[in-house]
Design an enzyme around this catalytic site. Structure first.
Site, PDB file in Angstrom:
ATOM      1  N   ARG A 141       0.839  -1.203   0.000  1.00 34.43           N
ATOM      2  CA  ARG A 141       0.000   0.000   0.000  1.00 34.43           C
ATOM      3  C   ARG A 141       0.883   1.266   0.000  1.00 34.43           C
ATOM      4  NH1 ARG A 141      -3.484  -1.258   4.442  1.00 34.43           N
ATOM      5  NH2 ARG A 141      -4.482  -2.728   3.029  1.00 34.43           N
TER       6      ARG A 141
ATOM      7  N   GLU B  94       5.483 -19.516   1.737  1.00 32.20           N
ATOM      8  CA  GLU B  94       4.537 -20.231   2.619  1.00 32.20           C
ATOM      9  C   GLU B  94       4.688 -21.729   2.366  1.00 32.20           C
ATOM     10  OE1 GLU B  94       2.353 -19.841   5.128  1.00 32.20           O
ATOM     11  OE2 GLU B  94       1.946 -21.990   4.886  1.00 32.20           O
TER      12      GLU B  94
ATOM     13  N   SER C 160      -3.229 -16.510   4.131  1.00 33.81           N
ATOM     14  CA  SER C 160      -4.168 -15.507   4.675  1.00 33.81           C
ATOM     15  C   SER C 160      -5.474 -16.117   5.131  1.00 33.81           C
ATOM     16  CB  SER C 160      -4.474 -14.433   3.624  1.00 33.81           C
ATOM     17  OG  SER C 160      -3.318 -13.707   3.327  1.00 33.81           O
TER      18      SER C 160
ATOM     19  N   CYS D 149      -8.729 -19.435  13.335  1.00 30.58           N
ATOM     20  CA  CYS D 149      -9.746 -19.328  14.384  1.00 30.58           C
ATOM     21  C   CYS D 149     -11.085 -19.849  13.903  1.00 30.58           C
ATOM     22  CB  CYS D 149      -9.942 -17.883  14.807  1.00 30.58           C
ATOM     23  SG  CYS D 149      -8.514 -16.839  14.572  1.00 30.58           S
TER      24      CYS D 149
ATOM     25  N   VAL E  68      11.168 -22.182   3.984  1.00 28.95           N
ATOM     26  CA  VAL E  68      12.463 -21.571   4.300  1.00 28.95           C
ATOM     27  C   VAL E  68      13.138 -22.477   5.315  1.00 28.95           C
ATOM     28  CG1 VAL E  68      13.614 -19.572   5.319  1.00 28.95           C
ATOM     29  CG2 VAL E  68      11.659 -19.257   3.776  1.00 28.95           C
TER      30      VAL E  68
ATOM     31  N   TRP F 128     -27.641  -0.225  35.111  1.00 28.59           N
ATOM     32  CA  TRP F 128     -26.215  -0.291  35.417  1.00 28.59           C
ATOM     33  C   TRP F 128     -25.661  -1.480  34.623  1.00 28.59           C
ATOM     34  CZ3 TRP F 128     -23.675   3.264  38.435  1.00 28.59           C
ATOM     35  CH2 TRP F 128     -24.438   4.040  39.304  1.00 28.59           C
TER      36      TRP F 128
ATOM     37  N   ARG G 174     -18.423  -0.680  40.621  1.00 30.95           N
ATOM     38  CA  ARG G 174     -18.893  -0.073  41.881  1.00 30.95           C
ATOM     39  C   ARG G 174     -18.498  -0.912  43.075  1.00 30.95           C
ATOM     40  NH1 ARG G 174     -25.131   0.499  41.106  1.00 30.95           N
ATOM     41  NH2 ARG G 174     -25.069   0.917  43.343  1.00 30.95           N
TER      42      ARG G 174
END
Lengths: 486, 486
Positions: B24, B37, B43, B47, B84, B465, B473
Site C-alpha cells: 500500500r 509459505e 491468509s 480461528c 524456508v 447499570w 462499583r
C-alpha cells in the site's frame, strides 16, 4: 443530636437512588429521609414503557425496580401522590399537598398505602403544608414536549413519559389493536421505540418527523440509513413533516394527523418529541438554570450556590466531557448515577459525577442505532475541526453464521487525532460496540491509539478487525492525510 | 536505484498483512515483495476451523481472507509450498526449498499455481536455493503442543492448528459423524471450541483437562462456572485428567484415551493443548528469543539487535501492558495488527504495536467466556496486590425478553484502585462486554473512574447499570474498605 432531615422531591431513579445510597451510609438515627412523589409509581424504568406497550414486557409491575413498600422497609419515608408546590430555600422548607382525597386508594398495588404524616410540620390546608429540610434533593425529572396545535389534547393522543402515561396507552390498545392506524410524532429515541412497539402489536405505523432525517441524535447521513431501514421494516417514515393539527371526529377522538403537506389517518397518536427539564419549582425558587432549562450543579451534583441542595436526573444539565459544554441528556442510566453521587454527598461522603460523553443506544425492530461523543454539528458549534470516515463491516467474522452488517462513522479532531465521536447503525451486535468508543472518549484517546486496542476477538463475536478498529484505522489515515495537506 | 527486496517467511495473517501494508505504501518499482509459505493456504482464519469442523461454515474457501492469486494481483510474489530452511543474517539471505515435486499441483484451488522463479538467486539444489533480502519479515507462527505419549501419532488423532489440519479432520468426520465418541485433550480456547464443534456434529464429547478447571485462562473460581456449564451442555468434562496413552486397535487406529485414573473410548481424538512459538529457524540463526520461546522485538516489531528484520504474529512475544512483562499470546487479531505495523515500518513508514492487555473471548455452545488483564496468579507473579469482587447481572434489563445471566469478576490494585483485570462467564451478550474493560485497562483507569463510564443503555441492550459498572462499583467499595483497614 437530633437526626438531620433529608428531603427528596421526586421518587423515581435519581431521587430514590439518592435515598438508597444515603440510607446505606447513614442509619435512621443519624439521617431521616423523606421523599415526595406526585405520581402513582416509584423507582420505575420509563425506558421500558415501549416494551410494555409492545407486549414484550408485562407492565407495570415488571418495570418497577423497587416498590414504595421496599423503600419504606429501609426506613425511607416515601410519600406517594404528594406534590411539592414550592421550595423555600431561605426557610429550608418545601410546601407539599396530597393529590388524592383522604380515604381514597391513592397508590397502585405496586406501591402500597401512603406513609404516615410528619410530626414536625404544619398541618395541611388548602395551600398544602410545609415540610422542613436540612438537606434537599431535587429530582423532578422532565416533561414531554407537546406542540401547541389544535387537537393535541384530544382523546387518542398519548404521551409516554411516565408509567401512568404507559398504562393509559397500554389500556387503550386493549387486547388486539392489530390493524389500527397509529401515527407517531417525532422520530427520536422515544419515537422509533414506540414505532417498534406499535408494529409489534400489529398496527399500521406512520412516523412523522419534522427534521431532515429520523434520529436527529445522528448526523443526517447516518440518519438516512435509519430512514431507509425503517421503511424496510414497514414503518412509513415521513421526514420534513411538520404536524399542524390533530383532527378529531364527532365523538371528539382523534381521526387523523395533518402536516403542512398531507393528512394521515390515525386511530391513535403517540407523541415522541423529546422532553425538557421539569424545573418550574426550581426556577420559582430562584435556583440557577442553564440554557437548556436544566438545573446547574457542580461535579458533586450540588446546586450551584447552595450548600444544602443537590439535584440530579432529567432535571439537570451535565458536563459534556468532549465539548466542554453543559448539555441536557435525559437518560435513566445517568439519573441512577446522579442519585448514587447525591446520596453519598448528602450523607456526608464524597462522590462526583464527572460528566458524560453523550452515549446512547436504541433499536427499532432489529435495527440498532448508537452514538457517543459529538455529531458534526455539535463539533462545529464548539469550534472543533475534524475529519470524518465511514466504514462498513459486520458484527461477526464475515464467514460466521449470523454476521450482520453495520456502518460505523467516526469523527477525529484535525491535527491531534483525538476521537470526537462515533455513530453506529446496524443490525444485531452493532449497538453495544459504541461502548468501546465511549471509554476511549472518556480516556481522551486518539484514533491512532485506538487502532492498537486489544478487543475481544473470535469469529462468533467479531471480525479479526473489530468494526470500531476498522473505523479507527481509516480515521488515523484521514488525520495523517489532512496533516500532510494532501 | 534498484528496488529493495522485502522477503517474508510465512504467508498467513502477520506475513501477508505486512505484505499488503508495505505494498500500500510502496509500489513494485520501489519495493519488491516475496513471501514464502510452506502450506497449501494463505491468509486464512485458523480461528474459524472449529466452525468449519462443526458444520457452521463451509471450509476451507470461506476461511481464506485473500487468495494467493489476489496477493499476486497486487504485485506480491507469494510462493506457496515453499519452505524456508535457513536464515543467513550476515549474508542477508534465506535458503528455501520447494515442498512439492516439479509438475505436481502443489497448491489448492483456492491458491492458484506457484509463482515464477527468482532471477537473482542461486539455482535449486538438493539443499535448496538461496534468496537474498534487503529486509526480512519472520512470521512463522506457532506449532501445537503434542504430549509425548504412546499412540499420539496414531490415525484418528488430530491437531487443529492449520487449515491443512482442519481439512484432515473435516474429511475424516465425513457426512454423518453422529454418535461417534470424540475425546478432546485440553480445555483451553481450542479445546472448548472443538468440543462445541463436535457436539454440533452429534458426537459424544469428552474433554480431558489436566488442570484443576477448564479454561486456565480464567481464575479457578471462574473456570468452575465454565466446568458446570459445559456439563450442562452435555460435554463430559474431566479435570485433573492427565492423558498417559492413546490406545489403538488392530488396524492401528485410535480406540481410547487413557489417563492415570480411567480410560475413555474414542473414535477420534482432537488435541487442543495450545501452541508454542514456531521459532526453530530464528533460534538457529541466533535471533533473540524470550522465555516463552517467542522472538523478542521492539515496539516497531523490529527484532532486537537487527535493523533489517521484523517479526510478528504467533512467533513473537509481546508486551503485556498491565504486568509490564513479555508474554506469548497467539491470536489472529494480534497477528493482523503486527502485520500492519511491520508493513508500515518495512516500507519506510512508522507505526508501533504498543502491546496487549490480554483480552480473549470464546464460546462453547451458548456459553460465552471472556477475559482481559491479569488473573490473580498473574498479578501475584509480578507482585501486584489486589482486591477481587464477583457480581451476577444480566445482559439486558432484567424484565426484557432474552435477558441472560452473567458473572463478572474484577481485580483492582490495592491503594491505587487501578483496574487489573476482568473475567466474564455468561450467556448471549456477555462476552464482548470485556471490551469495555480492555479499553479501560489500556487507559489505566481506576475502578472508581469506571463507575462513571457513560455506556450505552437501553433495556434491550443492558440493565440500567451495565454489569461491568456493577462490578466496578463493588470493586471501588472494596478498594476503599481495604484502604481504611476494615
Amino acid at each position: 443530636m437530633a437526626a438531620q432531615r433529608l428531603v427528596i422531591i421526586g421518587g423515581d431513579a435519581a431521587g430514590m437512588s439518592a435515598a438508597s445510597q444515603a440510607r446505606r451510609l447513614k442509619g435512621p438515627d443519624e439521617l431521616e429521609i423523606t421523599a415526595f412523589e406526585r405520581g402513582h409509581f416509584t423507582s420505575y424504568s420509563a425506558c421500558g414503557i415501549p416494551y410494555w406497550v409492545g407486549g414484550q414486557v408485562d407492565g407495570p409491575e415488571a418495570l418497577v425496580a423497587r416498590t414504595a413498600e421496599e423503600h419504606r422497609a429501609r426506613a425511607i419515608d416515601l410519600r406517594m401522590r404528594t406534590e411539592v408546590t414550592e421550595i423555600d430555600t431561605a426557610g429550608k422548607r418545601v410546601r407539599v399537598r396530597d393529590l388524592d382525597p383522604p380515604g381514597s386508594a391513592g397508590e397502585q398495588s405496586v406501591g402500597g398505602t401512603n406513609g404516615g404524616t410528619d410530626d414536625d410540620t404544619d398541618g395541611g390546608t388548602d395551600g398544602g403544608r410545609w415540610e422542613r429540610y436540612d438537606r434537599l434533593v431535587i429530582a423532578t425529572g422532565a416533561r414531554p414536549l407537546r406542540p401547541r396545535i389544535p387537537g393535541i389534547d384530544a382523546p387518542g393522543v398519548y404521551g409516554v413519559q411516565s408509567l401512568d402515561d404507559g398504562r393509559t396507552l397500554a389500556d387503550s390498545l386493549g387486547e388486539d389493536p392489530a390493524g389500527l392506524d397509529a401515527v407517531v410524532v417525532g422520530a427520536g429515541y422515544i419515537g422509533v421505540e414506540m414505532a417498534e412497539a406499535l408494529v409489534n402489536r400489529g398496527c399500521r405505523v406512520t412516523v412523522l418527523e419534522r427534521g431532515e432525517q429520523p434520529m436527529s441524535t445522528l448526523d443526517p447521513d447516518m440518519g438516512a440509513l435509519v430512514h431507509e431501514a425503517m421503511c424496510g421494516l414497514g414503518i412509513e417514515t415521513v421526514t420534513g413533516a411538520e404536524v399542524t393539527e390533530v383532527r378529531t371526529g364527532h365523538d371528539g377522538r382523534v381521526t387523523a394527523v395533518r402536516t403542512r403537506d398531507a393528512e394521515y389517518p390515525a386511530d391513535l397518536v403517540v407523541l415522541g418529541l423529546g422532553v425538557r427539564p421539569e424545573t418550574t419549582l426550581a426556577r420559582e425558587a430562584g435556583l440557577p438554570l442553564g440554557a437548556s432549562g436544566g438545573l446547574i450543579t457542580d461535579l458533586s451534583m450540588r446546586v450551584r450556590g447552595y450548600d444544602d441542595i443537590w439535584a440530579g436526573g432529567d432535571c439537570v444539565e451535565v458536563l459534556d466531557l468532549v465539548s466542554g459544554r453543559p448539555r441536557h441528556i435525559p437518560l435513566g442510566t445517568h439519573a441512577n448515577k446522579h442519585g448514587q453521587v447525591i446520596g453519598s454527598n448528602a450523607a456526608g461522603g464524597y462522590a462526583t459525577f464527572p460528566g458524560v460523553v453523550g452515549t446512547a443506544v436504541s433499536k427499532v425492530c432489529d435495527l440498532e442505532i448508537a452514538r457517543t461523543g459529538l455529531l458534526e454539528a455539535q463539533a462545529d458549534e464548539v469550534g472543533l475541526r475534524y475529519v470524518t470516515v465511514t466504514i462498513e463491516s459486520t458484527s461477526r467474522a464475515g464467514y460466521y453464521p449470523g454476521a450482520r452488517p453495520m456502518t460505523v462513522k467516526m469523527l477525529a479532531e484535525r491535527r491531534t487525532g483525538r476521537l470526537l465521536g462515533v455513530q453506529i447503525v446496524g443490525r444485531e451486535g452493532a449497538g453495544k460496540r459504541v461502548d468501546i468508543a465511549a471509554v476511549a472518549l472518556t480516556a481522551g484517546m486518539t484514533v491512532e491509539q485506538m487502532t492498537a486496542l486489544d478487543l475481544g476477538y473470535a469469529p462468533p463475536f467479531s471480525p479479526v478487525w473489530d468494526p470500531v478498529l476498522v473505523a479507527a484505522r481509516k480515521a488515523a489515515r484521514a488525520v495523517a492525510r489532512d496533516m500532510s495537506g494532501a
